[in-house]
Design a protein around this motif. Structure first.
Motif: not given
Length: 280
Positions: A57-62, A84-90, A114-115, A121-125
């Motif tokens: 849950p601490s990951t900036p982007v899922q 962009l070097g954004v940390p993300f969870d897959v 993306l969440r 926990n807003q989502v973009v698709y």
């Protein structure tokens, strides 16, 4: 056959084309590149359970994608995340089964999505929207120009990709009437000419000039698949005389680490499109 029926047929085939990408490597893992120094957790979905349980849950982007990151639409968003070097969870989602938990995240059941835990926990698709969101949120001037007309040009190029290029590419690939191949290959080349002309106008090496932008990201996964699949299944290669700038652009873009990390092997591309063609 009426024009309406033809359009419905093409749209149905494109829907099958998108879903078919989820069939490849349905049990494989997508292992992120560790050279960035950013830790990313991998959650594999093999059934209908909620695969987000194991996310950080601490990951900036899922980031939600198909197994093996095989979908070209999701590959766009992956490239942007890496650029962009954004940390993300897959989290890998088997779109074939469209589990209930994922339909709550993306009601269309497609990838990418993306969440953002920090934003309730807003989502973009939808890939284009995901890519622009990431640019706006993390690096507004990195992959999108600042000039309004240049930004409009990027969006027009991307609209051409979605509404003209991918349709002509797929129509040519699935055609079984060899007498039509010549006309279909010409239609494909006509669709690609917009990019050749844009590279001439911008001076390259990228579509908007010296900077790598979302215009490049948007078509790269499809050009990769085009080059491999049409050579294998249609014995077709882009004519170097007609597309010298586009082929040079492809070589330059292919050297980027983000693009290499998102790319599929030629063998996997051939396997994927073999699955698609078997369903035609």
């Amino acid at each position: 056959m009426s024009l309406f029926c033809k359009l419905v047929g093409v749209l149905s085939l494109l829907s099958l084309f998108r879903v078919a990408h989820s069939l490849l490597s349905s049990g494989s893992s997508f292992i992120s590149n560790k050279r960035t120094g950013r830790t990313k957790s991998i959650t594999i979905l093999r059934g209908g359970y909620d695969a987000t349980i194991g996310t950080d849950p601490s990951t900036p982007v899922q980031f939600f994608t198909t197994p093996g990151n095989s979908c070209p639409y999701a590959a766009r968003t992956f490239i942007v995340l890496k650029e962009l070097g954004v940390p993300f969870d897959v989290t890998e989602v088997s779109v074939r089964e469209k589990p209930d938990w994922y339909l709550k995240i993306n009601p269309r059941g497609k990838v990418p999505a993306l969440r953002v835990p920090a934003l309730n926990n807003q989502v973009v698709y939808e890939s284009a929207i995901c890519c622009e969101f990431l640019c706006d949120a993390y690096a507004p001037t990195s992959l999108m120009p600042t000039d309004p007309m240049d930004r409009a040009t990027v969006r027009l190029l991307n609209d051409h990709s979605d509404n003209v290029l991918t349709k002509s590419q797929f129509t040519f690939l699935i055609n079984k009437d060899v007498d039509k191949d010549s006309d279909l290959s010409q239609a494909l080349e006509s669709a690609l000419m917009m990019y050749e002309e844009q590279l001439e106008k911008s001076g390259g090496p990228f579509l908007m000039g010296e900077c790598f932008t979302l215009a490049d990201v948007h078509i790269l996964p499809f050009i990769l698949r085009l080059v491999v699949s049409l050579k294998h299944y249609k014995s077709y290669e882009l004519p170097a005389v007609k597309f010298s700038k586009l082929l040079a652009w492809y070589d330059v873009c292919s050297q980027r680490e983000s693009v290499q990390d998102a790319a599929l092997s030629e063998e996997k591309i051939i396997e994927l499109y073999g699955m698609i063609l078997a369903r035609m």
